[in-house]
Scaffold this motif. Structure first.
Motif, PDB file in Angstrom:
ATOM      1  N   ASP A 296       6.134   5.122 -26.473  1.00 28.33           N
ATOM      2  CA  ASP A 296       7.090   4.436 -25.603  1.00 28.33           C
ATOM      3  C   ASP A 296       8.191   3.726 -26.378  1.00 28.33           C
ATOM      4  OD1 ASP A 296       5.077   2.601 -26.471  1.00 28.33           O
ATOM      5  OD2 ASP A 296       5.559   1.246 -24.827  1.00 28.33           O
ATOM      6  N   SER A 297       7.918   3.288 -27.587  1.00 26.02           N
ATOM      7  CA  SER A 297       8.941   2.631 -28.389  1.00 26.02           C
ATOM      8  C   SER A 297      10.054   3.619 -28.764  1.00 26.02           C
ATOM      9  CB  SER A 297       8.319   2.033 -29.650  1.00 26.02           C
ATOM     10  OG  SER A 297       9.302   1.408 -30.439  1.00 26.02           O
ATOM     11  N   ILE A 298       9.659   4.791 -29.228  1.00 21.83           N
ATOM     12  CA  ILE A 298      10.631   5.834 -29.584  1.00 21.83           C
ATOM     13  C   ILE A 298      11.422   6.252 -28.353  1.00 21.83           C
ATOM     14  CG2 ILE A 298      10.889   8.236 -30.359  1.00 21.83           C
ATOM     15  CD1 ILE A 298      10.156   6.381 -32.634  1.00 21.83           C
ATOM     16  N   LEU A 299      10.733   6.472 -27.238  1.00 21.33           N
ATOM     17  CA  LEU A 299      11.414   6.902 -26.019  1.00 21.33           C
ATOM     18  C   LEU A 299      12.413   5.861 -25.545  1.00 21.33           C
ATOM     19  CD1 LEU A 299       8.344   8.504 -24.265  1.00 21.33           C
ATOM     20  CD2 LEU A 299      10.306   9.714 -25.237  1.00 21.33           C
ATOM     21  N   THR A 300      12.062   4.588 -25.641  1.00 23.56           N
ATOM     22  CA  THR A 300      12.986   3.520 -25.251  1.00 23.56           C
ATOM     23  C   THR A 300      14.227   3.535 -26.141  1.00 23.56           C
ATOM     24  OG1 THR A 300      11.146   2.160 -24.469  1.00 23.56           O
ATOM     25  CG2 THR A 300      13.211   1.022 -24.904  1.00 23.56           C
TER      26      THR A 300
ATOM     27  N   ARG B 174      11.390  -1.360 -22.256  1.00 21.33           N
ATOM     28  CA  ARG B 174      10.119  -0.696 -22.531  1.00 21.33           C
ATOM     29  C   ARG B 174       9.240  -0.705 -21.284  1.00 21.33           C
ATOM     30  NH1 ARG B 174       6.558  -1.664 -27.820  1.00 21.33           N
ATOM     31  NH2 ARG B 174       8.463  -0.833 -28.696  1.00 21.33           N
ATOM     32  N   ASP B 175       9.296  -1.786 -20.503  1.00 22.80           N
ATOM     33  CA  ASP B 175       8.517  -1.844 -19.269  1.00 22.80           C
ATOM     34  C   ASP B 175       8.968  -0.754 -18.294  1.00 22.80           C
ATOM     35  OD1 ASP B 175       6.515  -3.198 -17.568  1.00 22.80           O
ATOM     36  OD2 ASP B 175       8.270  -3.683 -16.326  1.00 22.80           O
ATOM     37  N   GLN B 176      10.283  -0.551 -18.187  1.00 22.26           N
ATOM     38  CA  GLN B 176      10.786   0.518 -17.316  1.00 22.26           C
ATOM     39  C   GLN B 176      10.329   1.883 -17.816  1.00 22.26           C
ATOM     40  OE1 GLN B 176      14.925  -0.726 -17.650  1.00 22.26           O
ATOM     41  NE2 GLN B 176      15.028  -0.926 -15.414  1.00 22.26           N
TER      42      GLN B 176
ATOM     43  N   LEU C  61       6.714   6.599 -17.468  1.00 26.05           N
ATOM     44  CA  LEU C  61       5.657   7.402 -18.090  1.00 26.05           C
ATOM     45  C   LEU C  61       4.435   7.472 -17.189  1.00 26.05           C
ATOM     46  CD1 LEU C  61       5.881   6.247 -21.815  1.00 26.05           C
ATOM     47  CD2 LEU C  61       6.726   8.383 -20.811  1.00 26.05           C
ATOM     48  N   ALA C  62       4.079   6.367 -16.555  1.00 26.79           N
ATOM     49  CA  ALA C  62       2.948   6.363 -15.621  1.00 26.79           C
ATOM     50  C   ALA C  62       3.233   7.306 -14.445  1.00 26.79           C
ATOM     51  CB  ALA C  62       2.666   4.946 -15.134  1.00 26.79           C
ATOM     52  N   TRP C  63       4.476   7.281 -13.944  1.00 28.54           N
ATOM     53  CA  TRP C  63       4.854   8.168 -12.841  1.00 28.54           C
ATOM     54  C   TRP C  63       4.742   9.630 -13.289  1.00 28.54           C
ATOM     55  CZ3 TRP C  63       8.166  12.049 -11.603  1.00 28.54           C
ATOM     56  CH2 TRP C  63       8.360  12.314 -10.256  1.00 28.54           C
TER      57      TRP C  63
ATOM     58  N   PRO D  93      -3.931   3.369 -26.492  1.00 26.27           N
ATOM     59  CA  PRO D  93      -4.964   3.020 -27.461  1.00 26.27           C
ATOM     60  C   PRO D  93      -5.615   1.651 -27.240  1.00 26.27           C
ATOM     61  CG  PRO D  93      -2.979   3.787 -28.551  1.00 26.27           C
ATOM     62  CD  PRO D  93      -2.656   3.622 -27.103  1.00 26.27           C
ATOM     63  N   GLY D  94      -4.961   0.728 -26.610  1.00 27.72           N
ATOM     64  CA  GLY D  94      -5.530  -0.596 -26.384  1.00 27.72           C
ATOM     65  C   GLY D  94      -4.475  -1.541 -25.857  1.00 27.72           C
ATOM     66  N   PRO D  95      -4.884  -2.759 -25.498  1.00 29.02           N
ATOM     67  CA  PRO D  95      -3.904  -3.710 -24.974  1.00 29.02           C
ATOM     68  C   PRO D  95      -2.849  -4.060 -26.029  1.00 29.02           C
ATOM     69  CG  PRO D  95      -6.029  -4.769 -25.307  1.00 29.02           C
ATOM     70  CD  PRO D  95      -6.213  -3.313 -25.591  1.00 29.02           C
ATOM     71  N   MET D  96      -1.602  -4.178 -25.554  1.00 27.38           N
ATOM     72  CA  MET D  96      -0.476  -4.546 -26.416  1.00 27.38           C
ATOM     73  C   MET D  96      -0.198  -3.511 -27.497  1.00 27.38           C
ATOM     74  SD  MET D  96       0.428  -7.279 -24.907  1.00 27.38           S
ATOM     75  CE  MET D  96       1.648  -7.944 -25.993  1.00 27.38           C
ATOM     76  N   LYS D  97      -0.593  -2.283 -27.269  1.00 26.13           N
ATOM     77  CA  LYS D  97      -0.332  -1.197 -28.216  1.00 26.13           C
ATOM     78  C   LYS D  97       0.697  -0.247 -27.634  1.00 26.13           C
ATOM     79  CE  LYS D  97      -3.747  -2.387 -30.960  1.00 26.13           C
ATOM     80  NZ  LYS D  97      -3.650  -2.796 -32.301  1.00 26.13           N
ATOM     81  N   LEU D  98       1.125   0.679 -28.437  1.00 21.31           N
ATOM     82  CA  LEU D  98       2.065   1.691 -27.976  1.00 21.31           C
ATOM     83  C   LEU D  98       1.397   2.626 -26.981  1.00 21.31           C
ATOM     84  CD1 LEU D  98       3.643   2.702 -31.389  1.00 21.31           C
ATOM     85  CD2 LEU D  98       4.679   1.271 -29.630  1.00 21.31           C
TER      86      LEU D  98
END
Length: 100
Positions: free
Chosen positions: A29-33, A45-47, A52-54, A66-71
């Motif tokens: 998500d960081s790269i995509l943002t 990043r939230d958007q 991505l969820a959609w 991978p876990g909370p607060m991770k990519l």
């Protein structure tokens, strides 16, 4: 279609096209943002995570958290590749421009 839905449809297509062009068809998500402004779209990043969820719900990507607060890591599916290439259409994803 209101602006929010129109914008989301373009973000979804941009994500799919980027993933389709990557070796291994994977990104986080960081790269995509960070790549969205390159195609004239700015999203938080939230958007991006929301889109991505959609896309995962539509079976266009497979999402891995991978876990909370991770990519958030995603892989494009074969169906997602078809949508990115314009061979299939999913309502809610902008259709790619025709190539001549």
């Amino acid at each position: 279609m209101d602006y929010g839905n129109h914008f989301a449809a373009h973000v979804r297509l941009a994500i799919l096209k980027f993933l389709a062009a990557q070796p291994g068809h994977r990104a986080n998500d960081s790269i995509l943002t960070s790549i969205l402004p390159d195609v004239g779209l700015t999203a938080t990043r939230d958007q991006v995570r929301t889109e991505l969820a959609w896309l995962a719900e539509q079976r266009l990507v497979i999402q891995e958290e991978p876990g909370p607060m991770k990519l958030v890591i995603v892989d494009i599916t074969e169906r997602g590749l078809d949508v990115a290439a314009g061979r299939a259409h999913v309502p809610g994803v902008q259709r790619p421009s025709p190539r001549f």
